[in-house]
Design a protein around this motif. Structure first.
Motif, short mmCIF file in Angstrom:
data_model
loop_
_atom_site.label_atom_id
_atom_site.label_comp_id
_atom_site.label_asym_id
_atom_site.label_seq_id
_atom_site.Cartn_x
_atom_site.Cartn_y
_atom_site.Cartn_z
N ALA A 47 -32.07 -13.85 1.82
CA ALA A 47 -30.72 -14.42 2.11
C ALA A 47 -30.04 -13.32 3.09
N LYS A 48 -30.32 -11.99 2.56
CA LYS A 48 -29.54 -10.92 3.20
C LYS A 48 -30.37 -10.63 4.39
N ALA A 49 -31.49 -11.01 4.71
CA ALA A 49 -32.26 -10.73 5.83
C ALA A 49 -31.88 -11.81 6.88
N ILE A 50 -31.74 -13.05 6.55
CA ILE A 50 -31.21 -14.00 7.32
C ILE A 50 -29.71 -13.65 7.84
N LYS A 51 -28.63 -13.14 7.19
CA LYS A 51 -27.54 -12.74 7.29
C LYS A 51 -27.88 -11.54 8.54
N LEU A 52 -28.69 -10.58 8.26
CA LEU A 52 -28.61 -9.27 9.04
C LEU A 52 -29.35 -9.47 10.25
N PHE A 53 -30.34 -10.43 10.47
CA PHE A 53 -31.14 -10.70 11.62
C PHE A 53 -30.32 -11.89 12.54
N LYS A 54 -29.48 -12.68 11.60
CA LYS A 54 -28.79 -13.72 12.16
C LYS A 54 -30.01 -14.71 12.85
N LEU A 55 -30.83 -14.75 11.94
CA LEU A 55 -31.97 -15.91 12.23
C LEU A 55 -32.17 -16.81 11.09
N PRO A 56 -31.93 -18.19 11.16
CA PRO A 56 -32.29 -19.06 9.99
C PRO A 56 -34.05 -18.99 9.96
N VAL A 57 -34.41 -19.10 8.47
CA VAL A 57 -35.69 -19.16 8.20
C VAL A 57 -35.78 -20.45 7.26
N GLU A 58 -37.01 -21.06 7.54
CA GLU A 58 -37.28 -22.06 6.75
C GLU A 58 -39.05 -22.02 6.43
N PHE A 59 -39.23 -22.38 5.04
CA PHE A 59 -40.72 -22.36 4.55
C PHE A 59 -41.20 -23.90 4.51
N TRP A 60 -41.99 -24.05 5.35
CA TRP A 60 -42.53 -25.46 5.41
C TRP A 60 -43.79 -25.64 4.59
N THR A 61 -44.04 -25.60 3.41
CA THR A 61 -44.87 -25.52 2.41
C THR A 61 -45.08 -26.80 1.59
N PRO A 62 -46.08 -26.88 0.69
CA PRO A 62 -46.38 -28.02 -0.20
C PRO A 62 -45.33 -28.61 -1.06
N ASP A 63 -44.52 -27.72 -1.62
CA ASP A 63 -43.38 -28.07 -2.52
C ASP A 63 -42.28 -28.53 -1.48
N LYS A 64 -42.34 -28.37 -0.15
CA LYS A 64 -41.25 -28.89 0.57
C LYS A 64 -41.90 -30.24 1.45
N GLN A 65 -42.68 -30.61 0.85
CA GLN A 65 -43.35 -31.94 1.30
C GLN A 65 -43.93 -31.94 2.76
N VAL A 66 -44.50 -30.66 3.06
CA VAL A 66 -45.15 -30.50 4.40
C VAL A 66 -46.10 -31.50 4.97
N GLU A 67 -46.83 -32.11 3.83
CA GLU A 67 -47.68 -33.23 4.35
C GLU A 67 -47.19 -34.25 5.28
N ASN A 68 -45.65 -34.48 5.11
CA ASN A 68 -45.16 -35.40 5.97
C ASN A 68 -45.20 -35.08 7.27
N LEU A 69 -45.09 -33.75 7.67
CA LEU A 69 -45.11 -33.34 8.96
C LEU A 69 -46.26 -33.78 9.87
N PHE A 70 -47.50 -33.87 9.09
CA PHE A 70 -48.78 -34.18 10.05
C PHE A 70 -48.88 -35.76 9.62
N ALA A 71 -48.20 -36.60 9.31
CA ALA A 71 -48.58 -38.02 9.13
C ALA A 71 -48.28 -38.84 10.45
N HIS A 72 -47.83 -37.92 11.58
CA HIS A 72 -47.85 -38.60 12.78
C HIS A 72 -48.96 -38.66 13.49
N ASN A 73 -50.07 -38.00 13.10
CA ASN A 73 -51.46 -38.17 13.45
C ASN A 73 -52.56 -38.20 12.52
#
Length: 322
Positions: free
Chosen positions: A109-135
């Protein structure tokens, strides 16, 4: 048979071009970083957002089948990107098979504020499978499955992905003003009970005529302040909490001074109204100095004062009546 990490990058590079195009973004370039280059990303997507502003999202791909995926490795990638000359709108970890371990949420959280850059982790616990469902063929390759068995609405999932991308862009814009107050005019109404508007209007009757145009302005600055606070929930909860604490302190002072005003029979509502504004401004300047805040101080002042009036602790009516 599972693919390699390099294979995964080659597959998702054109796939992201397709996805961003389907979301109606104008894709300028999708590129994959050469192997061994240390710039904190594997793939970048350069595109125009809905306001025709150029954006670039950097994606770190991790196709781990058995090894543990440590957060520290991903954090180092963020550091490399920050140290590069890249102008990033967001950083995304894309890991279809492994969740992150050993996450230091406070440091992240501190790094996001320091770098002023939003970060997201697209992983299995974030339902990343759905990202590939279009193909469906790509899905079967990435997840090493003989058939496609994911039950989702593709159009809805694409809409959700676009919302997620736009949210990242909004966070990026908000992070630029991390130590600034930026209260903009908006048509959006705050989520609140209508009686708050009524309370404020009844108080304004004591100092303004029914046709005074500034009455509308006072309602508007309060609404803009409330919407600003609502938007801070996703991008700067620390600033939002500090503002609410200051508002709470000022509420106590408003209540105390209001009680004093009620028993002072020669003190006019107009004078009390203006005197409280001056007192609130002194408090606001101290607050902004303590937290090194810049920006729309007068909009903040007006928003908080009229919010206190709507909530009731600030009441400049004589004996509580019009």
């Amino acid at each position: 048979m599972a693919i390699t990490g390099a294979d995964f990058e080659k597959l998702v590079e054109p796939y992201f071009r397709t996805l961003f195009s389907k979301m109606d973004f104008v894709v300028i370039q999708v590129r994959r970083q050469d192997s061994g280059t240390q710039n904190g990303f594997d793939i970048s997507v350069l595109f125009l957002d809905e306001n025709d502003k150029e954006r670039e999202i950097f994606i770190e791909c991790k196709y781990y089948t058995t090894a543990q995926l440590n957060w520290s490795d991903i954090f180092n990638k963020q550091l490399q990107l920050e140290a590069s000359n890249q102008t990033a709108s967001a950083f995304i970890l894309l890991s279809p098979l492994r969740n992150l371990s050993n996450i230091d949420h406070d440091l992240q959280a501190k790094a996001i504020k320091l770098f002023k850059l939003p970060v997201e982790f697209w992983t299995p616990d974030k339902q990343v499978e759905n990202l590939f469902a279009h193909n469906e063929e790509l899905y079967k390759i990435v997840f090493d499955k003989p058939t496609f068995d994911l039950k989702i609405e593709k159009d809805k999932e694409l809409e959700n992905l676009k919302i997620k991308i736009n949210s990242l862009l909004h966070k990026k814009d908000s992070l630029k003003y991390l130590n600034s107050i930026r209260i903009i005019d908006t048509l959006k109404e705050p989520e609140e009970d209508l009686y708050l508007k009524t309370n404020l209007d009844e108080k304004l009757n004591a100092i303004l005529s029914d046709d005074d145009i500034i009455r509308i302005e006072y309602h508007k600055v309060r609404a803009n302040y409330k919407v600003y606070l609502e938007n801070l929930q996703d991008v700067n909860t620390e600033l939002r909490n500090n503002l609410l604490l200051w508002e709470s302190d000022l509420r106590l002072k408003a209540d105390r001074l209001t009680r004093k005003f009620k028993i002072d029979t020669i003190y006019t509502p107009e004078k009390f109204f203006h005197d409280f504004f001056e007192e609130a401004e002194r408090e606001m300047l101290t607050f902004c100095k303590d937290y090194e805040l810049k920006g729309d101080k007068q909009k903040l002042l007006n928003g908080v004062v009229f919010e206190l009036a709507a909530q009731c602790p600030l009441d400049w009516r004589r004996n509580g009546s019009n």
